[in-house]
Scaffold this motif. Sequence first.
Motif, PDB file in Angstrom:
ATOM      1  N   UNK A 101      11.054  21.009  -4.304  1.00 41.26           N
ATOM      2  CA  UNK A 101      10.140  20.147  -5.036  1.00 41.26           C
ATOM      3  C   UNK A 101      10.787  18.955  -5.819  1.00 41.26           C
ATOM      4  N   UNK A 102      11.949  18.991  -6.655  1.00 43.42           N
ATOM      5  CA  UNK A 102      12.606  18.038  -7.504  1.00 43.42           C
ATOM      6  C   UNK A 102      13.389  17.220  -6.445  1.00 43.42           C
ATOM      7  N   UNK A 132      10.917   8.925  -3.871  1.00 43.64           N
ATOM      8  CA  UNK A 132      11.175   7.811  -4.824  1.00 43.64           C
ATOM      9  C   UNK A 132      12.251   6.821  -3.990  1.00 43.64           C
ATOM     10  N   UNK A 133      13.269   7.415  -3.407  1.00 44.79           N
ATOM     11  CA  UNK A 133      14.037   6.443  -2.693  1.00 44.79           C
ATOM     12  C   UNK A 133      13.546   5.959  -1.403  1.00 44.79           C
ATOM     13  N   UNK A 166       4.176   6.046  -4.994  1.00 47.68           N
ATOM     14  CA  UNK A 166       4.053   6.280  -6.493  1.00 47.68           C
ATOM     15  C   UNK A 166       2.936   7.233  -6.814  1.00 47.68           C
ATOM     16  N   UNK A 167       2.310   7.315  -6.500  1.00 47.28           N
ATOM     17  CA  UNK A 167       1.064   8.105  -6.557  1.00 47.28           C
ATOM     18  C   UNK A 167       1.245   9.552  -6.269  1.00 47.28           C
ATOM     19  N   UNK A 168       1.899   9.759  -5.087  1.00 49.72           N
ATOM     20  CA  UNK A 168       2.564  11.086  -4.763  1.00 49.72           C
ATOM     21  C   UNK A 168       3.461  11.461  -5.950  1.00 49.72           C
ATOM     22  N   UNK A 200       0.885  -1.126  -0.078  1.00 48.44           N
ATOM     23  CA  UNK A 200      -0.066  -0.068   0.027  1.00 48.44           C
ATOM     24  C   UNK A 200       0.821   1.112  -0.039  1.00 48.44           C
ATOM     25  N   UNK A 201       1.889   1.239   0.860  1.00 50.31           N
ATOM     26  CA  UNK A 201       2.907   2.359   0.948  1.00 50.31           C
ATOM     27  C   UNK A 201       3.343   2.714  -0.358  1.00 50.31           C
TER      28      UNK A 201
END
Length: 283
Positions: free
Chosen positions: A268-269, A276-277, A190-192, A184-185
């Motif tokens: 943001x970047x 992602x990490x 990934x959705x974020x 789920x996490x």
Amino acid sequence: MLLATSVAVLRRRVAVALRGHRENAGLTQREAAHRTGISAGRINHFETMRSVPPDAELVALLDLYGATEDRDELLAVLPPARRRTATEAATTDPDQFNLYIGLEAGATQIESYDALVLMGLVQTAEYAEALLRGHGQGLSETEIRRRLRLRLRRTELLRADSPTRLWLVIAQHVLEAPVGGAKVMRQQLAHLLELADLPNIEIQVIPRAVVPYAALHGTFMILSFPIPGDAGLVYVETRVRGLFFEQPTELQEYSQVMNHLRVLARPPQESSRLIDRIRKEIA
């Protein structure tokens, strides 16, 4: 006429106008009540969105305040302001959250600091369901499904033709909390990352090592509206009720804290790379 799909925002348009015109006229609620015959309690309710004024009382107040230029627009707003949207009608949650849903739907910008869990607008269905099941209220399966549908319907604001602008600051430990388990996490993070690519969304993460800082009191949201003279509001949700803060000093305090958080958070970047990490490191 004010364009808004949210009934709560239409009500807010009326409330902000009545309060602003009264203050510009140099009158207290008690003085306005004495001169119109409308009780001070009713005037207070009109100015705080607790009720929508009848046409005749709106006109009487505007006449007293010398604000007849707004009369036609506000009279046109009253009928839709008395209705409820489908989303508002679908919820049986506490009144303050019911009101928040309507205001959220009509906000042009939402600035949010997430200290415990991710805010509803960015949650996946699986993450939201895990939170609902862990809420501790013994919710029935029917109620869980109803609340889940409501929460997912709210996320459509971010991808609408004229989407809400969202600036989200998240404490790193929120991204690391295993809500619903590893799968789920990973999906949630990934959705974020997908949302972070949208032009109307900025996501920043406050690294775990940055402590203490000025928002350890918890989550809050700042909402801005397309209403003349409306400075916006701050919403804080507790377990038993939602709290709204609208006084200038309160808004200034929360705005300063939000600006402080933006400075402390990764840009943001860099935040996307950190998200992602964390996603890849989840076992």
